[in-house]
Scaffold this active site. Structure first.
Site, short mmCIF file in Angstrom:
data_model
loop_
_atom_site.label_atom_id
_atom_site.label_comp_id
_atom_site.label_asym_id
_atom_site.label_seq_id
_atom_site.Cartn_x
_atom_site.Cartn_y
_atom_site.Cartn_z
CE LYS A 193 -7.07 9.59 6.08
NZ LYS A 193 -6.10 8.72 5.40
CG ASP A 246 -9.86 9.59 3.77
OD1 ASP A 246 -9.38 8.54 3.29
OD2 ASP A 246 -9.22 10.65 3.84
CB THR A 250 -7.76 5.14 6.15
OG1 THR A 250 -7.91 6.09 5.10
CG2 THR A 250 -6.32 5.17 6.64
#
Length: 259
Positions: A193, A246, A250
């Protein structure tokens, strides 16, 4: 929630912002908590002022938090959370390995891929500390949110009973871990990610618009799912907190250094 007993004593190894935040989460869950920091000034500052002014300023730390610069002291805990950078994880785990009892859970709380080998952090840990029980904690979580008691959910992955016992050990009103046995999926989601978040930041920086960013985000997740399947991860893991959750945090927040 599991009915397995929690670990009584938790050590957080790494006195940065994330390590300090995890120490606060451990205390909030009712655990006997010790924080180890490599930097002598951080240890002294926490002991004297009750604050980690170098890495997490403005957050008061409870007096029940013990802090040490002696790794041997922290290594005597029932479970250890490794809040050290991914690129030094192998070296650190090798130094730690002789200090711990066999089977002690070592929980990687860093996200990344070892540059020199291309290995995920769980693979690095398994080779560096083969007698420990490897685990990984990952998910959409900013250190300052966790430190301030803002609602946060993460995934803890390990084999056997360790994941559920760690879940019970860190669960509180504001910090919710979900247990998993898909260690590869959780490690991959946390690492990949970051790459996609940088790409989304490039789209934002070039002024290409929110539509382009959304398209990139969707195609990034499609790639992540295919990569995970090829590496033996479960698709449902990557659709959860440590993958999609996530990634969204992010790749869309200006609080994210990667974005």
């Amino acid at each position: 929630m599991t009915m397995l007993p929690p670990y009584s004593r938790i050590a957080i190894l790494g006195g940065g912002a994330w390590g300090t935040a995890l120490a606060l989460a451990s205390i909030a869950a009712g655990r006997d908590t010790i924080l180890w920091a490599r930097e002598d000034d951080v240890v002294a500052d926490i002991a004297q002022s009750g604050e980690n002014r170098r890495f997490l300023p403005g957050v008061l730390l409870p007096k029940t938090l013990r802090v040490t610069g002696v790794l041997e002291d922290a290594a005597r805990a029932d479970a250890l959370l490794l809040a050290v950078p991914a690129q030094i994880l192998g070296e650190f785990a090798r130094a730690l390995s002789p200090l711990i009892a066999p089977g002690v859970p070592l929980v990687v709380c860093a996200k990344g891929i070892e540059r020199s080998t291309g290995r995920l952090v769980n693979e690095v840990l398994a080779q560096a500390a083969p007698l420990a029980t490897p685990a990984i904690l990952s998910g959409p979580s900013f250190a300052r949110d966790v430190a301030r008691g803002m609602p946060t959910a993460v995934t803890i992955a390990a084999r056997g009973e360790a994941a559920e016992r760690l879940q019970a050990s860190l669960n509180s009103l504001s910090f919710r871990p979900y247990a998993s046995d898909d260690v590869t999926g959780v490690a991959l989601g946390g690492a990949a990610k970051n790459v996609y978040a940088i790409a989304c930041g490039v789209v934002e920086g070039l002024g290409l618009g929110e539509s382009a960013r959304a398209a990139l985000l969707a195609r990034s997740f499609a790639e992540l799912a295919r990569l995970g399947e090829a590496l033996g991860a479960r698709r449902e893991t990557l659709m959860g907190l440590s993958g999609l959750g996530d990634l969204v945090l992010t790749a869309t927040s200006k609080s994210s250094r990667n974005f």
